[in-house]
Design a protein around this motif. Structure first.
Motif, short mmCIF file in Angstrom:
data_model
loop_
_atom_site.label_atom_id
_atom_site.label_comp_id
_atom_site.label_asym_id
_atom_site.label_seq_id
_atom_site.Cartn_x
_atom_site.Cartn_y
_atom_site.Cartn_z
N SER A 42 -21.04 25.70 -17.09
CA SER A 42 -19.89 26.53 -16.75
C SER A 42 -18.71 25.65 -16.31
N ALA A 43 -17.51 26.11 -16.69
CA ALA A 43 -16.30 25.30 -16.49
C ALA A 43 -15.88 25.26 -15.04
N ALA A 44 -15.23 24.17 -14.66
CA ALA A 44 -14.65 24.06 -13.33
C ALA A 44 -13.51 25.06 -13.19
N TYR A 45 -13.24 25.48 -11.97
CA TYR A 45 -12.11 26.41 -11.73
C TYR A 45 -10.83 25.86 -12.34
N ARG A 46 -10.58 24.57 -12.15
CA ARG A 46 -9.35 23.97 -12.65
C ARG A 46 -9.25 23.97 -14.17
N ASP A 47 -10.37 24.18 -14.85
CA ASP A 47 -10.35 24.24 -16.32
C ASP A 47 -10.40 25.66 -16.86
N GLU A 48 -10.38 26.64 -15.96
CA GLU A 48 -10.38 28.04 -16.42
C GLU A 48 -9.02 28.36 -17.04
N PRO A 49 -8.98 29.33 -17.98
CA PRO A 49 -7.70 29.72 -18.58
C PRO A 49 -6.70 30.15 -17.49
N HIS B 148 -4.23 22.53 -13.77
CA HIS B 148 -5.28 21.52 -13.68
C HIS B 148 -5.36 20.84 -12.32
N ASP B 149 -4.28 20.99 -11.53
CA ASP B 149 -4.31 20.38 -10.20
C ASP B 149 -4.36 21.45 -9.11
N SER B 150 -4.82 22.64 -9.46
CA SER B 150 -4.81 23.74 -8.49
C SER B 150 -5.65 23.40 -7.26
N ASN B 151 -5.09 23.67 -6.07
CA ASN B 151 -5.83 23.52 -4.82
C ASN B 151 -6.22 24.88 -4.26
#
Ligand code: NAD
Length: 488
Positions: free
Chosen positions: A296-303, A307-310
């Protein structure tokens, strides 16, 4: 049930929430006789539709609930549609006329429910225009405003919104939706506490070691990233749902179980939390964001997620109260996405008897603490962990669960939250809605946490999908000599 008479005006009448939850809920009320032929619903959205097209959408949304086609069509025939731009005052004047006609046609006694199921930025303008353009009924019927969540994104924005609403509606005309307050087992909390003397008697710091509230989801952000990435778990789940559940657990006994008394008890509770400064936040709240793992994808790689979301997809915290009842008893709260289980539950961990007579005669000490669990989702229930003697030779103890879990038949009978909440709105009962002082206190509690997080760089991602969150969440309890009870 006595049927209620009312005209519903649904702003956002073709939206996801309306079609998926609100119309099926109204249909249940209709089937059960809480509303009958004296109701009408006026759906409002920007794009034009005919009444027939709108009724078709309504029919689709209730089709699986209908006993037969005739019943569904009869229900849907009460639905009307107008294309409505919420910022155009002319449109409200037309609305006022149409409302009077429907009032007459269905003999609605002037009762009006304005339900705003739109993006939050429209809540205030709708309320203002309803008042200014005289859409409110003035012939003795009630006017009630229903507001979806989120109610602000911090204290200041919530206060601004509330000021906008209260220029047009009085507090006792406003129903702020928190659908968790429509859940069967959330509504059961006051009964479990105050309807059972054996529980009521021990519901304090003398007997309760700590209380744990978990709202965990297995799913990730799915298709809500656009909203979720600007909110985060703290705003999306803690400020509202978690705090409301915690308040029902922590409040002193209301003078009676009518809405004004319940609200008074809840407000006192929320205002008596220990509000944290920066040091307090650092010590007592942890945040998390899921990384990639097990396919499963990392949160930062979700649509739609930068990519740098905190952004926080997990929160755990320790809440304490100034109330004498809870002196020294912490409430631990936790919520997050991509966790090991889908569960909403409360675990009340009782204290151990310091004079364990069995440990003196028979070592080692195998007695466990009593734990009362209130299971809210996915299946309602209650369990109580107790110690008994085991069945083997000699004298040993073991721990068992007394458990009640709703069976399928019971679970399928339980009204959905929106059905309950509509029922309350029709009856003017505020018990299961958040009052302004409650919302205000909850934001005041959450604001310093969010502020500290916005100003500091987290070490994200910090938990694996399918886990129960970051290590720091376990450490938060371990520090006090506690641990999360769920999952066992
Ligand atoms: P949605 O985007 O599906 O629907 C919005 C509705 O508003 C549509 O009918 C649209 O036509 C209408 N609309 C938009 N702009 C308009 C304008 N300028 N003038 C007139 N009408 C306009 O949204 P939704 O998911 O149904 O959510 C509605 C509210 O419910 C939001 O406050 C949301 O936060 C809340 N909510 C939704 C859910 C859910 O499961 N969908 C859950 C909890 C809370």
């Amino acid at each position: 049930a006595t049927a209620n008479r009312a005209l519903f005006m649904l702003f956002g009448g073709t939206g996801d929430l309306a079609l998926r939850k609100l119309y099926p809920a109204l249909f249940e009320l209709y089937k059960k006789g809480s509303i009958d032929n004296h109701f009408a619903l006026l759906g409002l959205a920007r794009r034009p539709h005919t009444d027939e097209e709108f009724q078709k959408m309504v029919l689709d949304s209730i089709s699986s609930e209908a006993d037969n086609q005739e019943q569904a069509e009869e229900f849907a025939s009460h639905f009307y549609f107008r294309s409505h731009d919420v910022t155009n005052v002319e449109h409200y004047r037309a609305l006022s006329k149409l409302a009077d006609e429907l009032d007459k046609k269905y003999e609605l006694d002037g009762n009006r429910i304005f339900y705003v199921s739109m993006a939050p930025r429209f809540f205030g303008i709708v309320a203002k225009n309803l008042k200014d353009e005289h859409v409110l009924s003035d012939n003795g019927g009630f006017n009630r405003l229903v507001i979806e969540k989120p109610f602000g994104r911090d204290y200041d924005s919530a206060e601004k919104l509330n000021n906008e609403l209260t220029t047009a509606f009085k507090e006792d005309q406003i129903f702020r939706i928190d659908h968790y307050l429509g859940k069967e087992m959330v509504q059961s909390i006051p009964v479990i506490r105050f309807g059972n003397p054996i529980i009521d008697a021990v519901w304090n710091h003398n007997y309760i070691d700590n209380i744990q509230i978990t709202l965990s989801e297995k799913l990730g952000v799915e298709d809500r990233a656009g909203y979720y990435d600007t909110a985060g778990a703290l705003r999306d789940m803690v400020q509202n749902h978690t705090m409301q559940i915690m308040t029902l657990l922590a409040m002193d006994k209301p003078a009676s179980f009518v809405d004004t008394d319940v609200r008074a008890a809840k407000i006192k509770t929320l205002e008596n939390m220990n509000f944290y400064d920066t040091e307090g936040v650092k010590e007592n709240f942890v945040r998390g964001q899921y990384g990639a793992g097990s396919g499963s994808a990392a949160y930062r790689d979700e649509p739609d997620v930068p990519h740098d979301s905190n952004n926080d997809t997990f929160v755990a915290g320790k809440v304490t109260y100034k109330l004498p009842r809870w002196e020294g008893t912490p409430f631990y709260v936790r919520t997050g996405k991509k966790l090991a289980a889908k569960a909403t539950r409360v675990d009340v961990v009782f204290k151990k008897d310091i004079n364990n007579i069995f440990a003196k005669a028979y070592l080692p000490d195998t007695l466990k603490t009593n734990v009362l669990s209130i299971l809210i989702d996915p299946r309602g229930g209650i369990t109580l962990r107790v110690n008994v003697k085991d069945s083997k030779q000699g004298f040993h103890t073991e721990t068992i669960d007394l458990d009640y879990l709703q069976n399928d038949a019971r679970a399928s009978e339980v009204p959905q939250p929106y059905e309950r909440l509509f029922h309350d709105i029709l009856n003017g009962d505020h018990t299961n809605f958040a009052s302004w002082p409650e919302v205000a206190a909850a934001w005041k509690y959450v604001d310093p946490i969010q502020k500290y997080w916005d100003e500091t760089q987290p070490n994200f991602p910090n938990y694996e999908p399918g886990s129960m969150g970051p290590k720091a969440s376990d450490e938060l309890l371990a520090r006090d000599g506690h641990s999360w009870y769920f999952p066992e």
